[in-house]
Scaffold this motif. Structure first.
Motif, PDB file in Angstrom:
ATOM      1  N   TRP A   1      44.574  30.339  42.280  1.00  0.00           N
ATOM      2  CA  TRP A   1      43.429  29.978  43.121  1.00  0.00           C
ATOM      3  C   TRP A   1      43.857  29.374  44.441  1.00  0.00           C
ATOM      4  O   TRP A   1      43.213  29.573  45.473  1.00  0.00           O
ATOM      5  N   GLY A   2      44.981  28.653  44.437  1.00  0.00           N
ATOM      6  CA  GLY A   2      45.490  28.110  45.687  1.00  0.00           C
ATOM      7  C   GLY A   2      45.870  29.201  46.665  1.00  0.00           C
ATOM      8  O   GLY A   2      45.591  29.107  47.869  1.00  0.00           O
ATOM      9  N   SER A   3      46.473  30.276  46.152  1.00  0.00           N
ATOM     10  CA  SER A   3      46.879  31.373  47.025  1.00  0.00           C
ATOM     11  C   SER A   3      45.661  32.117  47.577  1.00  0.00           C
ATOM     12  O   SER A   3      45.667  32.566  48.730  1.00  0.00           O
ATOM     13  N   TRP A   4      44.611  32.228  46.758  1.00  0.00           N
ATOM     14  CA  TRP A   4      43.386  32.845  47.257  1.00  0.00           C
ATOM     15  C   TRP A   4      42.750  32.000  48.351  1.00  0.00           C
ATOM     16  O   TRP A   4      42.283  32.527  49.378  1.00  0.00           O
ATOM     17  N   ALA A   5      42.729  30.685  48.163  1.00  0.00           N
ATOM     18  CA  ALA A   5      42.157  29.805  49.182  1.00  0.00           C
ATOM     19  C   ALA A   5      42.927  29.920  50.491  1.00  0.00           C
ATOM     20  O   ALA A   5      42.334  30.003  51.576  1.00  0.00           O
ATOM     21  N   ASP A   6      44.252  29.945  50.391  1.00  0.00           N
ATOM     22  CA  ASP A   6      45.076  30.083  51.593  1.00  0.00           C
ATOM     23  C   ASP A   6      44.815  31.425  52.284  1.00  0.00           C
ATOM     24  O   ASP A   6      44.733  31.506  53.515  1.00  0.00           O
ATOM     25  N   TRP A   7      44.687  32.475  51.492  1.00  0.00           N
ATOM     26  CA  TRP A   7      44.442  33.809  52.056  1.00  0.00           C
ATOM     27  C   TRP A   7      43.089  33.862  52.756  1.00  0.00           C
ATOM     28  O   TRP A   7      42.951  34.469  53.819  1.00  0.00           O
ATOM     29  N   LEU A   8      42.087  33.211  52.162  1.00  0.00           N
ATOM     30  CA  LEU A   8      40.750  33.203  52.749  1.00  0.00           C
ATOM     31  C   LEU A   8      40.598  32.165  53.859  1.00  0.00           C
ATOM     32  O   LEU A   8      39.561  32.104  54.518  1.00  0.00           O
ATOM     33  N   ASP A   9      41.653  31.341  54.028  1.00  0.00           N
ATOM     34  CA  ASP A   9      41.671  30.292  55.056  1.00  0.00           C
ATOM     35  C   ASP A   9      40.531  29.286  54.847  1.00  0.00           C
ATOM     36  O   ASP A   9      39.804  28.942  55.773  1.00  0.00           O
ATOM     37  N   ILE A  10      40.411  28.840  53.603  1.00  0.00           N
ATOM     38  CA  ILE A  10      39.463  27.773  53.296  1.00  0.00           C
ATOM     39  C   ILE A  10      40.209  26.688  52.523  1.00  0.00           C
ATOM     40  O   ILE A  10      41.250  26.958  51.915  1.00  0.00           O
ATOM     41  N   PRO A  11      39.723  25.444  52.526  1.00  0.00           N
ATOM     42  CA  PRO A  11      40.404  24.386  51.772  1.00  0.00           C
ATOM     43  C   PRO A  11      40.489  24.717  50.279  1.00  0.00           C
ATOM     44  O   PRO A  11      39.545  25.292  49.706  1.00  0.00           O
ATOM     45  N   ARG A  12      41.587  24.342  49.675  1.00  0.00           N
ATOM     46  CA  ARG A  12      41.776  24.655  48.259  1.00  0.00           C
ATOM     47  C   ARG A  12      40.716  23.981  47.393  1.00  0.00           C
ATOM     48  O   ARG A  12      40.245  24.571  46.414  1.00  0.00           O
ATOM     49  N   HIS A  13      40.344  22.763  47.738  1.00  0.00           N
ATOM     50  CA  HIS A  13      39.353  22.081  46.903  1.00  0.00           C
ATOM     51  C   HIS A  13      37.990  22.765  46.999  1.00  0.00           C
ATOM     52  O   HIS A  13      37.186  22.705  46.068  1.00  0.00           O
ATOM     53  N   THR A  14      37.730  23.434  48.131  1.00  0.00           N
ATOM     54  CA  THR A  14      36.462  24.154  48.274  1.00  0.00           C
ATOM     55  C   THR A  14      36.393  25.317  47.292  1.00  0.00           C
ATOM     56  O   THR A  14      35.383  25.506  46.593  1.00  0.00           O
ATOM     57  N   LEU A  15      37.466  26.095  47.219  1.00  0.00           N
ATOM     58  CA  LEU A  15      37.469  27.217  46.282  1.00  0.00           C
ATOM     59  C   LEU A  15      37.443  26.716  44.840  1.00  0.00           C
ATOM     60  O   LEU A  15      36.778  27.306  43.985  1.00  0.00           O
ATOM     61  N   SER A  16      38.138  25.612  44.574  1.00  0.00           N
ATOM     62  CA  SER A  16      38.105  25.039  43.224  1.00  0.00           C
ATOM     63  C   SER A  16      36.686  24.667  42.828  1.00  0.00           C
ATOM     64  O   SER A  16      36.261  24.898  41.690  1.00  0.00           O
ATOM     65  N   ALA A  17      35.946  24.101  43.779  1.00  0.00           N
ATOM     66  CA  ALA A  17      34.559  23.741  43.496  1.00  0.00           C
ATOM     67  C   ALA A  17      33.714  24.975  43.209  1.00  0.00           C
ATOM     68  O   ALA A  17      32.852  24.973  42.313  1.00  0.00           O
ATOM     69  N   LEU A  18      33.974  26.045  43.947  1.00  0.00           N
ATOM     70  CA  LEU A  18      33.222  27.283  43.725  1.00  0.00           C
ATOM     71  C   LEU A  18      33.574  27.906  42.375  1.00  0.00           C
ATOM     72  O   LEU A  18      32.697  28.460  41.693  1.00  0.00           O
ATOM     73  N   VAL A  19      34.839  27.803  41.992  1.00  0.00           N
ATOM     74  CA  VAL A  19      35.235  28.277  40.662  1.00  0.00           C
ATOM     75  C   VAL A  19      34.461  27.508  39.601  1.00  0.00           C
ATOM     76  O   VAL A  19      33.915  28.081  38.650  1.00  0.00           O
ATOM     77  N   GLY A  20      34.395  26.191  39.766  1.00  0.00           N
ATOM     78  CA  GLY A  20      33.646  25.376  38.816  1.00  0.00           C
ATOM     79  C   GLY A  20      32.187  25.772  38.742  1.00  0.00           C
ATOM     80  O   GLY A  20      31.583  25.798  37.658  1.00  0.00           O
ATOM     81  N   ALA A  21      31.623  26.113  39.877  1.00  0.00           N
ATOM     82  CA  ALA A  21      30.205  26.489  39.919  1.00  0.00           C
ATOM     83  C   ALA A  21      29.954  27.772  39.138  1.00  0.00           C
ATOM     84  O   ALA A  21      28.998  27.857  38.361  1.00  0.00           O
ATOM     85  N   VAL A  22      30.807  28.780  39.334  1.00  0.00           N
ATOM     86  CA  VAL A  22      30.565  30.044  38.632  1.00  0.00           C
ATOM     87  C   VAL A  22      30.879  29.912  37.147  1.00  0.00           C
ATOM     88  O   VAL A  22      30.230  30.558  36.311  1.00  0.00           O
ATOM     89  N   VAL A  23      31.857  29.075  36.803  1.00  0.00           N
ATOM     90  CA  VAL A  23      32.156  28.825  35.396  1.00  0.00           C
ATOM     91  C   VAL A  23      30.950  28.214  34.703  1.00  0.00           C
ATOM     92  O   VAL A  23      30.547  28.631  33.614  1.00  0.00           O
ATOM     93  N   ALA A  24      30.345  27.223  35.344  1.00  0.00           N
ATOM     94  CA  ALA A  24      29.192  26.544  34.758  1.00  0.00           C
ATOM     95  C   ALA A  24      28.015  27.492  34.555  1.00  0.00           C
ATOM     96  O   ALA A  24      27.198  27.299  33.652  1.00  0.00           O
ATOM     97  N   GLN A  25      27.945  28.529  35.376  1.00  0.00           N
ATOM     98  CA  GLN A  25      26.859  29.502  35.274  1.00  0.00           C
ATOM     99  C   GLN A  25      27.206  30.679  34.361  1.00  0.00           C
ATOM    100  O   GLN A  25      26.402  31.589  34.182  1.00  0.00           O
ATOM    101  N   GLY A  26      28.416  30.663  33.812  1.00  0.00           N
ATOM    102  CA  GLY A  26      28.834  31.739  32.930  1.00  0.00           C
ATOM    103  C   GLY A  26      29.129  33.041  33.648  1.00  0.00           C
ATOM    104  O   GLY A  26      29.077  34.115  33.049  1.00  0.00           O
ATOM    105  N   ARG A  27      29.468  32.957  34.934  1.00  0.00           N
ATOM    106  CA  ARG A  27      29.713  34.157  35.736  1.00  0.00           C
ATOM    107  C   ARG A  27      31.202  34.494  35.782  1.00  0.00           C
ATOM    108  O   ARG A  27      32.057  33.698  35.419  1.00  0.00           O
ATOM    109  N   ASP A  28      31.507  35.688  36.257  1.00  0.00           N
ATOM    110  CA  ASP A  28      32.883  36.127  36.437  1.00  0.00           C
ATOM    111  C   ASP A  28      33.544  35.243  37.485  1.00  0.00           C
ATOM    112  O   ASP A  28      32.956  34.945  38.520  1.00  0.00           O
ATOM    113  N   ASN A  29      34.811  34.854  37.230  1.00  0.00           N
ATOM    114  CA  ASN A  29      35.456  33.935  38.166  1.00  0.00           C
ATOM    115  C   ASN A  29      35.703  34.549  39.537  1.00  0.00           C
ATOM    116  O   ASN A  29      35.851  33.833  40.523  1.00  0.00           O
TER     117      ASN A  29
END
Length: 213
Positions: A20-48
């Motif tokens: 996930w860190g490498s994806w955040a770097d590739w997308l040029d967004i903060p790593r904690h932002t992508l981590s938060a989004l991962v948490g959001a989709v996990v909580a909703q039962g969606r594909d990561n």
């Protein structure tokens, strides 16, 4: 008697931090932002992968994955990506005479990287190798083929209820749910997981100790 243990990969054997860190770097967004989004989709039962789509609406994830590979920012794995209990647990199981298999939803490339780590396992295989992924029944049929044991003598260990615990049980296997990573922690005490899992563990060495007893 348990004869074979089959392990999921992501957030069971390996940490997903680098991925996930490498994806955040590739997308040029903060790593904690992508981590938060991962948490959001996990909580909703969606594909990561939906976390990436939330970060970049309209993105073609498969095309972007290929672009990362072409740019030399593709999949990577080394010893630091393993959880600390992996080698002791797998070695302990093999000393007990239990067959150890690693089989998860990863690419063939990730399978090559895992095999390159010389883990104490009898077999390492991925959904990319098989051409079928969890939670499809065909995946768990393949698991039973390589387990070399009856379904009730085979345990599947994973963090994800929908991909690991429930389909393993439907296939007749026994299941261990590990409280590890976002899926493992979020759903650890869900009533359906508590009811379905034969064991609920916080570490892989805990499972080794259970079977040793």
């Amino acid at each position: 008697m348990i004869e074979t243990i089959v392990f999921d990969v992501g957030e069971t054997i390996t940490r997903d931090d680098r991925y996930w860190g490498s994806w955040a770097d590739w997308l040029d967004i903060p790593r904690h932002t992508l981590s938060a989004l991962v948490g959001a989709v996990v909580a909703q039962g969606r594909d990561n992968a939906d976390a990436v789509r939330l970060a970049r609406p309209g993105i073609d994830v498969a095309a972007e994955y290929a672009a990362r590979e072409a740019a030399g920012h593709g999949e990577a794995l080394d010893e630091s990506d393993l959880y600390d209990d992996v080698r002791p647990a797998l070695s302990g199981l093999r000393k007990l005479g239990i067959r150890v298999v690693i089989a998860g939803n990863q690419t063939s490339r990730m399978g090559e990287l895992l095999r390159g780590l010389d883990l104490p396992a009898d077999l390492i295989v991925t959904s990319g190798d098989w051409g079928v992924a969890k939670p499809a029944p065909e995946f768990f049929a393949r698991v039973l083929e390589v387990a070399g044991a009856a379904s009730r003598e085979t345990v599947y260990v994973g963090d994800h209820p929908a991909n690991d615990v429930h389909p393993a049980k439907r296939a007749g296997l026994r299941a261990a749910h590990i409280r590890r990573g976002p899926w493992g922690h979020l759903w650890a005490d869900a009533p359906d997981v508590v009811a379905a899992a034969d064991w609920r563990i916080d570490s892989l060495t805990q499972l080794t100790a259970i079977l040793a007893d």
